[in-house]
Design a protein around this motif. Structure first.
Motif, PDB file in Angstrom:
ATOM      1  N   GLU A 183       0.838  -1.213   0.000  1.00 40.81           N
ATOM      2  CA  GLU A 183       0.000   0.000   0.000  1.00 40.81           C
ATOM      3  C   GLU A 183       0.868   1.257   0.000  1.00 40.81           C
ATOM      4  O   GLU A 183       0.564   2.242  -0.694  1.00 40.81           O
ATOM      5  CB  GLU A 183      -0.935  -0.016   1.206  1.00 40.81           C
ATOM      6  CG  GLU A 183      -2.071  -1.016   1.065  1.00 40.81           C
ATOM      7  CD  GLU A 183      -2.877  -1.202   2.339  1.00 40.81           C
ATOM      8  OE1 GLU A 183      -4.046  -1.614   2.249  1.00 40.81           O
ATOM      9  OE2 GLU A 183      -2.331  -0.942   3.437  1.00 40.81           O
ATOM     10  N   ALA A 184       1.952   1.227   0.762  1.00 44.43           N
ATOM     11  CA  ALA A 184       2.854   2.383   0.797  1.00 44.43           C
ATOM     12  C   ALA A 184       3.534   2.583  -0.557  1.00 44.43           C
ATOM     13  O   ALA A 184       3.661   3.711  -1.052  1.00 44.43           O
ATOM     14  CB  ALA A 184       3.897   2.195   1.893  1.00 44.43           C
ATOM     15  N   ILE A 185       3.973   1.496  -1.167  1.00 40.11           N
ATOM     16  CA  ILE A 185       4.607   1.572  -2.483  1.00 40.11           C
ATOM     17  C   ILE A 185       3.618   2.065  -3.525  1.00 40.11           C
ATOM     18  O   ILE A 185       3.932   2.936  -4.350  1.00 40.11           O
ATOM     19  CB  ILE A 185       5.162   0.180  -2.873  1.00 40.11           C
ATOM     20  CG1 ILE A 185       6.348  -0.182  -1.968  1.00 40.11           C
ATOM     21  CG2 ILE A 185       5.571   0.148  -4.347  1.00 40.11           C
ATOM     22  CD1 ILE A 185       6.767  -1.628  -2.062  1.00 40.11           C
ATOM     23  N   PHE A 186       2.419   1.537  -3.498  1.00 43.60           N
ATOM     24  CA  PHE A 186       1.394   1.923  -4.470  1.00 43.60           C
ATOM     25  C   PHE A 186       1.050   3.406  -4.331  1.00 43.60           C
ATOM     26  O   PHE A 186       0.932   4.125  -5.329  1.00 43.60           O
ATOM     27  CB  PHE A 186       0.138   1.070  -4.260  1.00 43.60           C
ATOM     28  CG  PHE A 186      -0.936   1.283  -5.286  1.00 43.60           C
ATOM     29  CD1 PHE A 186      -0.832   0.725  -6.541  1.00 43.60           C
ATOM     30  CD2 PHE A 186      -2.065   2.043  -4.991  1.00 43.60           C
ATOM     31  CE1 PHE A 186      -1.826   0.911  -7.509  1.00 43.60           C
ATOM     32  CE2 PHE A 186      -3.054   2.241  -5.931  1.00 43.60           C
ATOM     33  CZ  PHE A 186      -2.940   1.669  -7.195  1.00 43.60           C
ATOM     34  N   ALA A 187       0.899   3.872  -3.083  1.00 48.47           N
ATOM     35  CA  ALA A 187       0.575   5.282  -2.851  1.00 48.47           C
ATOM     36  C   ALA A 187       1.683   6.190  -3.374  1.00 48.47           C
ATOM     37  O   ALA A 187       1.416   7.242  -3.974  1.00 48.47           O
ATOM     38  CB  ALA A 187       0.347   5.518  -1.366  1.00 48.47           C
ATOM     39  N   ARG A 188       2.931   5.800  -3.157  1.00 45.56           N
ATOM     40  CA  ARG A 188       4.059   6.591  -3.638  1.00 45.56           C
ATOM     41  C   ARG A 188       4.043   6.688  -5.160  1.00 45.56           C
ATOM     42  O   ARG A 188       4.253   7.757  -5.738  1.00 45.56           O
ATOM     43  CB  ARG A 188       5.374   5.975  -3.153  1.00 45.56           C
ATOM     44  CG  ARG A 188       6.614   6.793  -3.510  1.00 45.56           C
ATOM     45  CD  ARG A 188       7.869   6.066  -3.095  1.00 45.56           C
ATOM     46  NE  ARG A 188       7.818   5.653  -1.695  1.00 45.56           N
ATOM     47  CZ  ARG A 188       8.667   4.769  -1.160  1.00 45.56           C
ATOM     48  NH1 ARG A 188       9.575   4.201  -1.902  1.00 45.56           N
ATOM     49  NH2 ARG A 188       8.568   4.461   0.110  1.00 45.56           N
ATOM     50  N   GLU A 189       3.773   5.575  -5.817  1.00 40.47           N
ATOM     51  CA  GLU A 189       3.757   5.577  -7.284  1.00 40.47           C
ATOM     52  C   GLU A 189       2.589   6.388  -7.832  1.00 40.47           C
ATOM     53  O   GLU A 189       2.700   6.984  -8.909  1.00 40.47           O
ATOM     54  CB  GLU A 189       3.741   4.148  -7.806  1.00 40.47           C
ATOM     55  CG  GLU A 189       5.043   3.411  -7.525  1.00 40.47           C
ATOM     56  CD  GLU A 189       5.157   2.093  -8.257  1.00 40.47           C
ATOM     57  OE1 GLU A 189       4.130   1.622  -8.797  1.00 40.47           O
ATOM     58  OE2 GLU A 189       6.273   1.537  -8.281  1.00 40.47           O
ATOM     59  N   GLN A 190       1.484   6.414  -7.100  1.00 42.00           N
ATOM     60  CA  GLN A 190       0.359   7.247  -7.535  1.00 42.00           C
ATOM     61  C   GLN A 190       0.723   8.728  -7.479  1.00 42.00           C
ATOM     62  O   GLN A 190       0.348   9.510  -8.363  1.00 42.00           O
ATOM     63  CB  GLN A 190      -0.875   6.974  -6.668  1.00 42.00           C
ATOM     64  CG  GLN A 190      -1.443   5.573  -6.830  1.00 42.00           C
ATOM     65  CD  GLN A 190      -1.782   5.240  -8.265  1.00 42.00           C
ATOM     66  OE1 GLN A 190      -2.630   5.886  -8.878  1.00 42.00           O
ATOM     67  NE2 GLN A 190      -1.114   4.240  -8.806  1.00 42.00           N
ATOM     68  N   LEU A 191       1.474   9.135  -6.462  1.00 42.87           N
ATOM     69  CA  LEU A 191       1.930  10.518  -6.376  1.00 42.87           C
ATOM     70  C   LEU A 191       2.870  10.853  -7.530  1.00 42.87           C
ATOM     71  O   LEU A 191       2.792  11.926  -8.134  1.00 42.87           O
ATOM     72  CB  LEU A 191       2.654  10.753  -5.043  1.00 42.87           C
ATOM     73  CG  LEU A 191       1.784  10.753  -3.784  1.00 42.87           C
ATOM     74  CD1 LEU A 191       2.669  10.849  -2.541  1.00 42.87           C
ATOM     75  CD2 LEU A 191       0.784  11.901  -3.818  1.00 42.87           C
ATOM     76  N   MET A 192       3.751   9.920  -7.852  1.00 44.85           N
ATOM     77  CA  MET A 192       4.683  10.123  -8.957  1.00 44.85           C
ATOM     78  C   MET A 192       3.932  10.228 -10.284  1.00 44.85           C
ATOM     79  O   MET A 192       4.230  11.086 -11.123  1.00 44.85           O
ATOM     80  CB  MET A 192       5.708   8.990  -8.988  1.00 44.85           C
ATOM     81  CG  MET A 192       6.613   8.962  -7.763  1.00 44.85           C
ATOM     82  SD  MET A 192       7.619   7.462  -7.647  1.00 44.85           S
ATOM     83  CE  MET A 192       8.878   7.843  -8.869  1.00 44.85           C
ATOM     84  N   ALA A 193       2.945   9.370 -10.466  1.00 45.07           N
ATOM     85  CA  ALA A 193       2.150   9.393 -11.700  1.00 45.07           C
ATOM     86  C   ALA A 193       1.417  10.716 -11.840  1.00 45.07           C
ATOM     87  O   ALA A 193       1.334  11.296 -12.941  1.00 45.07           O
ATOM     88  CB  ALA A 193       1.155   8.235 -11.700  1.00 45.07           C
ATOM     89  N   ALA A 194       0.894  11.226 -10.729  1.00 45.96           N
ATOM     90  CA  ALA A 194       0.165  12.490 -10.767  1.00 45.96           C
ATOM     91  C   ALA A 194       1.087  13.634 -11.162  1.00 45.96           C
ATOM     92  O   ALA A 194       0.701  14.534 -11.926  1.00 45.96           O
ATOM     93  CB  ALA A 194      -0.468  12.759  -9.407  1.00 45.96           C
TER      94      ALA A 194
END
Length: 221
Positions: A183-194
């Motif tokens: 979940e932490a990794i996924f959240a970080r990648e979502q911020l990067m994608a944004a």
């Protein structure tokens, strides 16, 4: 759907694989792809162990016991030892699985009746499709017992996530830690994608300074 499965279903296999790497755990397997409907599937495993015909093998059709034992939302996982010359799953089994509410079937080898499974809407992940029957060539050695899938140990009741990138297994006793890390990794990648979508240069987003900034933000939550 239990809480761990609900959380797992919101992730993708890449994030879970990264979490397994971070924790030093096995679970991601190679060579398994969606052959029918393409959708993300998360559930608990019901296992089937296949092997060479042997004296005293159960008289039931291979896979039937697992179908009967499955609960809605379960995922049937078949140890077929990577064989692609003969089927380890077929259309009638898919029909029975759909009737029981099985979420998906994963075969470490080949399956057949792919068109039928597609029409039934059952997600099937396997190494290949083949028309060759298992009859006289393969026997069920057991179900709902520990198996091995592409070198990864899988026990009944473990968690599994499958999507277009492949399949990952999560041991039931490690699930909370793995899912939290994913979940932490996924959240970080979502911020990067944004940030990429907002026009930030990808080289900057993928750089070490940006990664350190995100880690600092996470630590300050």
């Amino acid at each position: 759907m239990d809480e761990l499965i609900r959380r797992l279903a919101k992730l993708d296999t890449c994030s879970v694989s990264d979490a397994l790497d971070k924790l030093g755990l096995a679970g991601a397997v190679t060579g398994l792809s969606p052959l029918t409907v393409r959708r993300r599937v998360a559930g608990r495993t019901v296992t089937v162990k296949l092997g060479a015909p042997m004296e005293g093998a159960p008289k039931r059709h291979l896979g039937a016991g697992a179908v009967m034992a499955a609960q809605p939302g379960d995922v049937i996982v078949v140890e077929h030892r990577g064989r692609i010359d003969v089927s380890g799953w077929g259309g009638l089994l898919s029909r029975g699985a759909v009737m029981k509410g099985v979420a998906a079937v994963i075969v470490d080898g080949a399956c057949r009746d792919v068109d039928e499974s597609q029409e039934l809407g059952l997600a099937v992940f396997a190494r290949a499709a083949v028309p060759v029957t298992a009859r006289g060539r393969v026997a069920e050695h057991g179900f709902n017992e520990p198996i091995t899938v592409a070198g990864v140990a899988v026990r009944p009741g473990d968690l599994v996530l499958a999507d277009g990138s492949g399949v990952v297994f999560v041991a039931a006793d490690k699930a909370e830690a793995v899912i939290a890390a994913a979940e932490a990794i996924f959240a970080r990648e979502q911020l990067m994608a944004a940030d990429i979508e907002r026009g930030r240069p990808i080289g900057e987003v993928m750089g070490a300074d940006y990664e350190d900034m995100l880690k600092q933000k996470e630590a300050g939550r």
